[in-house]
Design a protein around this motif. Structure first.
Motif, PDB file in Angstrom:
ATOM      1  N   LEU A 122       5.243 -18.493 -57.782  1.00  0.00           N
ATOM      2  CA  LEU A 122       4.365 -18.021 -56.721  1.00  0.00           C
ATOM      3  C   LEU A 122       2.928 -17.801 -57.197  1.00  0.00           C
ATOM      4  O   LEU A 122       1.995 -17.865 -56.411  1.00  0.00           O
ATOM      5  CB  LEU A 122       4.903 -16.707 -56.149  1.00  0.00           C
ATOM      6  N   GLY A 123       2.757 -17.537 -58.487  1.00  0.00           N
ATOM      7  CA  GLY A 123       1.415 -17.308 -59.015  1.00  0.00           C
ATOM      8  C   GLY A 123       0.543 -18.542 -58.844  1.00  0.00           C
ATOM      9  O   GLY A 123      -0.549 -18.474 -58.272  1.00  0.00           O
ATOM     10  N   VAL A 145       9.913 -11.459 -59.861  1.00  0.00           N
ATOM     11  CA  VAL A 145       9.207 -10.283 -59.337  1.00  0.00           C
ATOM     12  C   VAL A 145       9.618 -10.076 -57.879  1.00  0.00           C
ATOM     13  O   VAL A 145      10.061 -11.013 -57.211  1.00  0.00           O
ATOM     14  CB  VAL A 145       7.669 -10.456 -59.411  1.00  0.00           C
ATOM     15  N   LYS A 168      -4.309 -14.032 -62.520  1.00  0.00           N
ATOM     16  CA  LYS A 168      -3.670 -13.285 -61.445  1.00  0.00           C
ATOM     17  C   LYS A 168      -3.995 -11.790 -61.408  1.00  0.00           C
ATOM     18  O   LYS A 168      -3.992 -11.179 -60.370  1.00  0.00           O
ATOM     19  CB  LYS A 168      -2.138 -13.432 -61.587  1.00  0.00           C
ATOM     20  N   PHE A 199      12.264 -11.723 -68.851  1.00  0.00           N
ATOM     21  CA  PHE A 199      12.022 -13.028 -69.460  1.00  0.00           C
ATOM     22  C   PHE A 199      12.094 -12.920 -70.985  1.00  0.00           C
ATOM     23  O   PHE A 199      11.363 -12.170 -71.600  1.00  0.00           O
ATOM     24  CB  PHE A 199      10.636 -13.501 -69.018  1.00  0.00           C
ATOM     25  N   HIS A 255       4.921  -6.279 -62.813  1.00  0.00           N
ATOM     26  CA  HIS A 255       6.256  -6.724 -63.172  1.00  0.00           C
ATOM     27  C   HIS A 255       6.249  -7.764 -64.277  1.00  0.00           C
ATOM     28  O   HIS A 255       7.234  -7.961 -64.956  1.00  0.00           O
ATOM     29  CB  HIS A 255       7.000  -7.250 -61.943  1.00  0.00           C
ATOM     30  N   TRP A 281       0.748  -8.663 -53.005  1.00  0.00           N
ATOM     31  CA  TRP A 281       1.819  -8.634 -53.981  1.00  0.00           C
ATOM     32  C   TRP A 281       1.352  -8.779 -55.405  1.00  0.00           C
ATOM     33  O   TRP A 281       2.071  -8.503 -56.335  1.00  0.00           O
ATOM     34  CB  TRP A 281       2.804  -9.748 -53.686  1.00  0.00           C
ATOM     35  N   ALA A 299       3.225  -7.874 -58.719  1.00  0.00           N
ATOM     36  CA  ALA A 299       3.619  -9.007 -59.542  1.00  0.00           C
ATOM     37  C   ALA A 299       3.127  -8.794 -60.960  1.00  0.00           C
ATOM     38  O   ALA A 299       3.858  -8.957 -61.927  1.00  0.00           O
ATOM     39  CB  ALA A 299       3.030 -10.277 -58.960  1.00  0.00           C
ATOM     40  N   ILE A 345       7.458 -15.558 -60.325  1.00  0.00           N
ATOM     41  CA  ILE A 345       5.992 -15.638 -60.205  1.00  0.00           C
ATOM     42  C   ILE A 345       5.474 -16.751 -61.106  1.00  0.00           C
ATOM     43  O   ILE A 345       4.483 -17.396 -60.812  1.00  0.00           O
ATOM     44  CB  ILE A 345       5.298 -14.302 -60.503  1.00  0.00           C
ATOM     45  N   GLN A 346       6.152 -16.983 -62.231  1.00  0.00           N
ATOM     46  CA  GLN A 346       5.834 -18.131 -63.067  1.00  0.00           C
ATOM     47  C   GLN A 346       7.034 -18.409 -63.962  1.00  0.00           C
ATOM     48  O   GLN A 346       7.975 -17.610 -64.009  1.00  0.00           O
ATOM     49  CB  GLN A 346       4.581 -17.886 -63.906  1.00  0.00           C
ATOM     50  N   TYR A 347       6.999 -19.552 -64.618  1.00  0.00           N
ATOM     51  CA  TYR A 347       8.043 -19.879 -65.587  1.00  0.00           C
ATOM     52  C   TYR A 347       7.391 -19.821 -66.962  1.00  0.00           C
ATOM     53  O   TYR A 347       6.507 -19.007 -67.172  1.00  0.00           O
ATOM     54  CB  TYR A 347       8.650 -21.253 -65.276  1.00  0.00           C
ATOM     55  N   LYS A 390       9.948 -15.721 -64.430  1.00  0.00           N
ATOM     56  CA  LYS A 390       9.691 -14.278 -64.462  1.00  0.00           C
ATOM     57  C   LYS A 390       9.835 -13.780 -63.036  1.00  0.00           C
ATOM     58  O   LYS A 390       8.999 -14.080 -62.180  1.00  0.00           O
ATOM     59  CB  LYS A 390       8.277 -14.001 -64.960  1.00  0.00           C
ATOM     60  N   SER A 404       9.224  -7.833 -67.073  1.00  0.00           N
ATOM     61  CA  SER A 404      10.189  -8.858 -66.713  1.00  0.00           C
ATOM     62  C   SER A 404      11.246  -8.997 -67.801  1.00  0.00           C
ATOM     63  O   SER A 404      11.042  -8.632 -68.949  1.00  0.00           O
ATOM     64  CB  SER A 404       9.482 -10.188 -66.521  1.00  0.00           C
TER      65      SER A 404
END
Lengths: 158, 513
Positions: free
Chosen positions: B266-267, B56, A90, A23, A17, A10, A14, B65-67, B54, A21
């Motif tokens: 999740l990252g 995903v 990542k 965000f 994305h 993923w 990820a 996946i992260q904040y 964020k 995002s």
């Protein structure tokens, strides 16, 4: 930055994305006198040499950079093809050459301090310097206004 | 949002009856790339977005996946203080009935019957070739009730598999039924502040709850399933909470920690589990990898090793005797972080294996990876190369976990013996500090733990680990780790010291305030 490599079930999705995002983020810095590629590299032209790095927007989406793969001095790069890679915790991203030319210098300091790419993307985080072989290629790059809009559109897509 | 979930559940349940035909249909549906609009959302979706998550796509779910914190900071904070993860995408399942245990044992390698009520273990669902269908933490609630959690990405496959076998089992007169806990959400609270924080929200004495223990308890007024387990290598809990209370519980936990426990995506979860040497199904374990090859032989119960009776037992038992041809190893490498599918070659360039997970370790500040190599090349210290984008870089096999695991909670004292066990919930056996039987006292419970903590810190001799009985003493011990240790900040050491003291019950609750 070009598409991330195809690892981890993923992680690549990820990573891609991360770029799109929803965000809400503060606007990244875009410098006035630089030229920008749609793969998020910047070019600073001084005479016939060009300094190349990745933009604040790119480093922001990548997150903590932990490794920069640098090319050899003397090698040639051509516009739109990749010459190195940036690894964050990542994701892996290719770095593409915004202009063609011979590599005059690489930023060896990044081997020890890859975090410069995050902390100082336009100064200490520069990646290579090339001798521009075809100045007309610069015309295909974006100026700061255009690039800013380009990033906004890309972020807004999803 | 919940409507979407409910629909999916209905479809799944409808499918469970005729598993053969419906699994084909599900497969087709799964093969088509799920459009983002079709992604399932957990009960905490809006909460994540409001906290800067964020989002995903992950295994059909829209997950953070992260904040706002970077993955690096989140990973470090989990080990220093604590993390709260939404893992509601994972599938909680109860098997109930008089034959729940014999039924489950026909599908997994664990000795479920031997588990005490209210305890659990990591196990592996196997196929008839001995390969892993999924890994899962199974808990024996009672001898007629098993609670398990399976991977989100394996949900459909697992439910089809279990459903199909359950139908056959019941046709032959068995008595098992299942309940899929889609009415619940799952939160993982991990890190040294997990226990102190959670303690503020429940009357249950958490110091009496040990690693892998399970309880149905009241937390902040909600009827929860609590398991002391996790996927980070840290002490912590997984809390199954009714979905309507999930957001309130998350808020309460964050608030009680006074901001120290951070929402984590999740990252960082992936970095944490990699540092802890834990397998990610789909990367480090697959249909064609057996538990023996994956280094999970310890999860095969003694009785199961003798009796077999699970799918693929012939293959697995043979491998146990003869040794597997390939083995999972951990490695450090130079250059760019290796990622899954990076080739592993010998110094002469011959292919000897492949990386299955890899990345940069935020705690160790260097590249770590797991992969499979030919047996014989799996010993710690073995050197080879990993290939990243066409270039070879030096790599060396190292023991896992990469970062010393802190998920230790002492096992019960039985017959005057203390058995220290620091097993990771998802699969790294104790990395070999065989303490044996020792006289019961807090100091001997603590010793191996401190040694484990200090293991890997340059400048600390393992033999020089002092005996520690209190927070100040633990702090003093850790202060001697000052140079080059992987706790970069004083607060980290302090938290670790508190955790040590907590684990040795020196200060059951005093530090909570």
């Amino acid at each position: 930055m070009a598409a991330a490599a195809s690892w981890a079930l993923w992680a690549c999705r990820a990573a891609s994305h991360l770029r799109i995002s929803s965000f809400p983020r503060a606007f990244s810095t875009v410098l006035k006198d630089l030229k920008y590629a749609d793969t998020h590299e910047w070019v600073k032209v001084e005479g016939d040499s060009a300094t190349i790095g990745i933009t604040d927007h790119a480093q922001d989406h990548l997150g903590d950079v932990v490794f920069v793969e640098l090319p050899e001095v003397g090698a040639t790069v051509s516009q739109g093809t990749n010459f190195g890679a940036v690894e964050s915790v990542k994701a892996t991203s290719d770095i593409n050459a915004p202009v063609s030319g011979e590599i005059l210098q690489v930023n060896d300091e990044l081997s020890e301090k890859p975090g410069f790419v995050n902390g100082s993307p336009y100064e200490k985080g520069w990646i290579i310097k090339v001798k521009i072989s075809d100045p007309s290629e610069l015309n295909s790059l974006m100026d700061d206004e255009k690039y800013k809009k380009f990033c906004e559109e890309e972020d807004g897509k999803h | 949002m919940r409507g979407l979930l409910a629909c999916a559940t209905l479809a799944r349940r409808a499918g469970a009856g005729g598993a053969a035909t419906s699994s084909a249909r599900r497969h087709l549906a799964g093969a088509a790339e799920a459009a983002e609009a079709e992604l399932k959302k957990t009960a905490l979706y809006d909460f994540h977005v409001a906290h800067g998550g964020k989002m995903v796509p992950f295994a059909g779910w829209s997950m953070p996946i992260q904040y706002k914190d970077t993955i690096m900071d989140s990973t470090l904070n989990c080990r220093a203080n604590g993390s709260l993860f939404d893992v509601s995408h994972m599938c909680g399942l109860s098997l109930q009935g008089r034959q729940a245990i014999p039924f489950l044992e026909s599908l997994v390698v664990a000795d479920v019957a031997a588990l005490k009520d209210g305890t659990g273990t990591l196990t592996v669902f196997t196929n008839d070739r001995g390969g892993a269908i999924d890994d899962s933490v199974v808990t024996k609630v009672t001898d007629q009730h098993i609670y398990l959690v399976v991977n989100a990405g394996c949900r459909d496959k697992d439910l089809a598999h279990i459903g199909e076998h359950m139908e056959a089992f019941n046709k032959k007169g068995g008595d098992v039924k299942w309940h899929i806990h889609d009415e619940r959400s799952l939160l993982a609270l991990q890190g040294p502040l997990a226990a102190p924080t959670l303690q503020l929200l429940t009357k249950e004495d958490l110091s009496k709850m040990y690693f892998s223990d399970f309880k149905m308890i009241d937390i902040n007024g909600y009827a929860c399933f609590l398991t002391r387990t996790g996927y980070t290598g840290e002490d912590g809990f997984e809390i199954s909470v009714p979905s309507e209370n999930a957001v309130d519980l998350a808020k309460a936990l964050l608030e009680k920690s006074e901001g120290k426990v951070r929402l984590t995506g999740l990252g960082a979860r992936d970095s944490l589990r990699l540092e802890a040497g834990l397998c990610l199904y789909g990367n480090d374990m697959e249909q064609h990898i057996t538990p023996v090859e994956a280094g999970l032989s310890w999860a095969i119960g003694k009785r199961r090793k003798a009796e077999g009776g699970f799918l693929g037992a012939d293959v697995i038992l043979k491998q146990l005797q003869e040794g597997p041809k390939i083995r999972r190893v951990g490695l450090f490498s130079q250059g760019p972080p290796p990622r899954s599918h990076s080739e592993i070659v010998s110094s002469s360039g011959e292919n000897i294996g492949e990386v299955t997970s890899g990345g940069f370790s935020p705690c160790l500040k260097k590249n770590i990876a797991m992969g499979y190599v030919k047996s014989g090349l799996h010993k710690a210290g073995t050197e080879f190369k990993v290939v990243v984008r066409g270039k070879s870089y030096d790599a060396v096999v190292t023991k896992m976990p990469f970062v010393p695991t802190n998920s230790l909670v002492q096992k019960r004292i039985t017959k005057g013996n203390v058995k220290n066990k620091s097993e990771n919930s998802h699969g790294v056996a104790d990395n070999g500090h065989g303490e044996g039987d020792v006289a019961s006292s807090s100091e001997c419970r603590l010793q191996p733990r401190l040694r484990r903590i200090c293991h890997g810190i340059p400048g600390i001799r393992k033999t020089a680990v002092p005996i520690v009985r209190s927070v100040p003493a633990a702090e003093a011990a850790l202060a001697s780790c000052d140079q080059a240790c992987w706790w970069p900040h004083r607060s980290v050491r302090q938290a670790t010291a508190i955790q040590i003291a907590f684990n040795m019950n020196a200060l059951p609750h005093a530090h909570c305030n």
